[in-house]
Design a protein around this motif. Sequence first.
Motif, PDB file in Angstrom:
ATOM      1  N   GLU A 172      -2.815  -4.996  -1.343  1.00  0.00           N
ATOM      2  CA  GLU A 172      -3.817  -4.634  -0.339  1.00  0.00           C
ATOM      3  C   GLU A 172      -4.658  -3.455  -0.800  1.00  0.00           C
ATOM      4  O   GLU A 172      -5.602  -3.068  -0.125  1.00  0.00           O
ATOM      5  CB  GLU A 172      -3.132  -4.289   0.985  1.00  0.00           C
ATOM      6  CG  GLU A 172      -2.462  -5.470   1.662  1.00  0.00           C
ATOM      7  CD  GLU A 172      -1.887  -5.093   3.012  1.00  0.00           C
ATOM      8  OE1 GLU A 172      -2.643  -4.624   3.872  1.00  0.00           O
ATOM      9  OE2 GLU A 172      -0.669  -5.245   3.181  1.00  0.00           O
ATOM     10  N   LYS A 497      -2.034 -10.688   5.112  1.00  0.00           N
ATOM     11  CA  LYS A 497      -3.168  -9.757   5.018  1.00  0.00           C
ATOM     12  C   LYS A 497      -3.819  -9.859   3.637  1.00  0.00           C
ATOM     13  O   LYS A 497      -3.522  -9.093   2.728  1.00  0.00           O
ATOM     14  CB  LYS A 497      -2.702  -8.339   5.312  1.00  0.00           C
ATOM     15  CG  LYS A 497      -2.174  -8.185   6.734  1.00  0.00           C
ATOM     16  CD  LYS A 497      -1.713  -6.766   7.034  1.00  0.00           C
ATOM     17  CE  LYS A 497      -1.189  -6.657   8.454  1.00  0.00           C
ATOM     18  NZ  LYS A 497      -0.728  -5.291   8.790  1.00  0.00           N
ATOM     19  N   GLU A 600      -7.325  -5.658  10.885  1.00  0.00           N
ATOM     20  CA  GLU A 600      -7.873  -6.629   9.941  1.00  0.00           C
ATOM     21  C   GLU A 600      -9.114  -7.296  10.521  1.00  0.00           C
ATOM     22  O   GLU A 600      -9.049  -7.954  11.568  1.00  0.00           O
ATOM     23  CB  GLU A 600      -6.830  -7.697   9.612  1.00  0.00           C
ATOM     24  CG  GLU A 600      -5.586  -7.175   8.929  1.00  0.00           C
ATOM     25  CD  GLU A 600      -5.866  -6.645   7.539  1.00  0.00           C
ATOM     26  OE1 GLU A 600      -6.637  -7.287   6.795  1.00  0.00           O
ATOM     27  OE2 GLU A 600      -5.302  -5.585   7.194  1.00  0.00           O
TER      28      GLU A 600
END
Length: 762
Positions: A172, A497, A600
Amino acid sequence: IPLDFERKMPMEEAKGMFSFRLFFLICLLIAIVATKKDIKLDVSAQGQFGIKVDGREWIRGNTVGFRTDGQWKTNVDGQLKSTLSNYEGEDGWGKFNATKIAWKTENRQFDTIFRVYSAHSVVTFEQSWPRGAPDTTTHNKDSVISAFPSFVMGSGEEEKAFMGYSGPFLGEGIYGSWSNQTKKIPGGTHGGGPFLLYNKDLSTVSILSSASQFMVGSFTNDVFNNELSVGLLGSITSVPAQFSYTSILYFGSDGINDAMEEWGRLMLEKYDKKKDGPHYDFTNNYLGYNTDHGAYYYYFTEPGKNYQQTLLDVKDYSVSAKIPYKWILLDSWWYWKGVNDGVKNWTCMPDIMPDGFEYFQQKTGWKFIAHNRYWSSDNVYAKQNGGKFNFIVEPPFAIPVDYSFWEYLISTSVEWGLTVYEQDWLYNEFMGLNATLNSVSLARQWLLEMGHACQANRVNIQYCMPYPRHALQSIEIPAVTQIRASDDHVPGLQTWKLGTSSLFAHSIGLAPFKDVFWSTSVQPGNPYKLTEPYPALEAVVATLTAGPVTPGDKVGMTTVSLVMKSCMTDGTLLKASRPATSIDATFVERGFGSGGPKGEVWTTHTKVGEKKFHHVFAAELKDGYVIDSTHLRAHGENVYFFADGKIPTIFNLKSQPIKLTVNGQQDFHLVHTSPIFHNGWVLLGELEKWIPVSVPRFQQISEDDENVSVNLLGAVGETAVITVGIPSANGFRLAEIHCSFPNSGKLILSLPALTCEEPRLK
């Protein structure tokens, strides 16, 4: 505007249209010129340098050095003599201005070259060893043995934040403040770039990465005080004569997403790799079934049955339930293991498939993605174990150093159905051998030979468990078309994610793969003794990646309606034109602590001709957030609606921005926009699909002031329900058109006629 309509225009209107197009072209050219950054490089004879962007100092560099004969030689310790020269040149990126400094000791030489490509807002940094260098290692693989450039931490005239990709599955990202107090920089073996540096309004974004020798290029801030040094891995033991390594610093001005796209375009251009590779990957275009870690049948079968029987049951169930699987991912359960569970023999064990993969493929009609892991030291292919091929063996690992091995392995595997070769455990193989960590060329050779053999046999490659350096190395390898962008999805884990990892993958021409998911929460008797709390979230994310989509349910336990939201009745995936990626404001929020969504928020779009249909996804928002046309770069008049399973309410984007409310994983937001046609109508698309206006369903849109024609593609016998908005006094009223596809699979939707007809043969 169709050409036949242009020919019917009155002269005055045609002149007006010409003037409008000329005006538009001039505006476009002005916009392109305005977004190019003005880069100025100043270099001293001692190697220190500064880079100004649009007249302001962006960054400074200080130390230049390299290791040889067991010690550092630098520009600040008096051991190097320098000779500076300037020249101009031209290469695949165009014209450049160069500054070369040759650094010499009594018996060694280290050359550094700055190149400024003004047309692309790029500075490259080449370091080379004309005479080579022995005994270079720092005995720390996460350090470096050379330093050029070395950026002074915190340098520059304005506040900046950074984000660096690091770790397996692209990650991420690691964020922080660009400061001389910063300790955590995402470098070393786990990193290698891209490393993004940006100001708060994103008017300047710089991207640092390797531009060659991706497997050994690195950076760290642990060699020289408060400096980010770029060079070769600290574990490299020697450098051969004439070896060189180049890094790139790209400057963008239109935000993070655009900067990554342009950086990736330049990198692919340098190595002549096309970005559309995933488009030609069968498994990236059709629905598949998965047996990876997290799937129901991962090292697990139906009671009293072997894998062959179990997976034939999956096939039979999929036919009866009308689930159009076209391929299967065969994970590691099928081949022989050796020392440390490495691969001993990459052929199918007879108790797994008693009749062989050829029989299984004949019965199912499925193509295969076949998994592989690291090679065991006792593998049957190595000459050390009586095999025919050259390997380096360091128990418990081994690595092939023989192209003929890869040619043999891939060509013989194509015979039993191999379509995509999945190289998993990439970082384990790379990190597990001294040979790969000590050599400047072996890791690259390993991946290049694998890639060349797959390309020669028309087999694509999926990278799994990659570090960023593996992803970058794929730029040299056309056969690599997809990459795992998330960890294994065991039910209940948060592996969804993918907003930033998908951006990295897409920028370098790879399809991000989310991995397996369950479409039903409770799967009785599963080996994990777990449930999947958010199957809809997993399914929509898989589709939003624009990569492979692969349920892994128990026989009889698939929520068919959920799976079919991703595809046509023949398994063709219905997706956007690019993966959904984190909006630019996300990077501002995470880098500076404010200025973006607290959760998100991703966007993507479907482009049909010149029309764009945008899609917004949001989950785990801790606070509300507003999306307007500037976030989407949506031009002209657009409407939007929430895909919440209800009859949609249509809003005008210009007058009423999209208001995303606090939510979690169960109640994620999915919002779609549509442009308003000249006649005032809007195309909402297939509301039962995750992406209502998708490729390849919607092929082309033609319009004039009164009529709209939409070319559609579908499976033979399939009926697509298309929703449109008809202008009315109170906004829009909705209409559905049921489009049933003939044998040609082609239809033309006509508005306002509200008809679907097969195109007439000319």
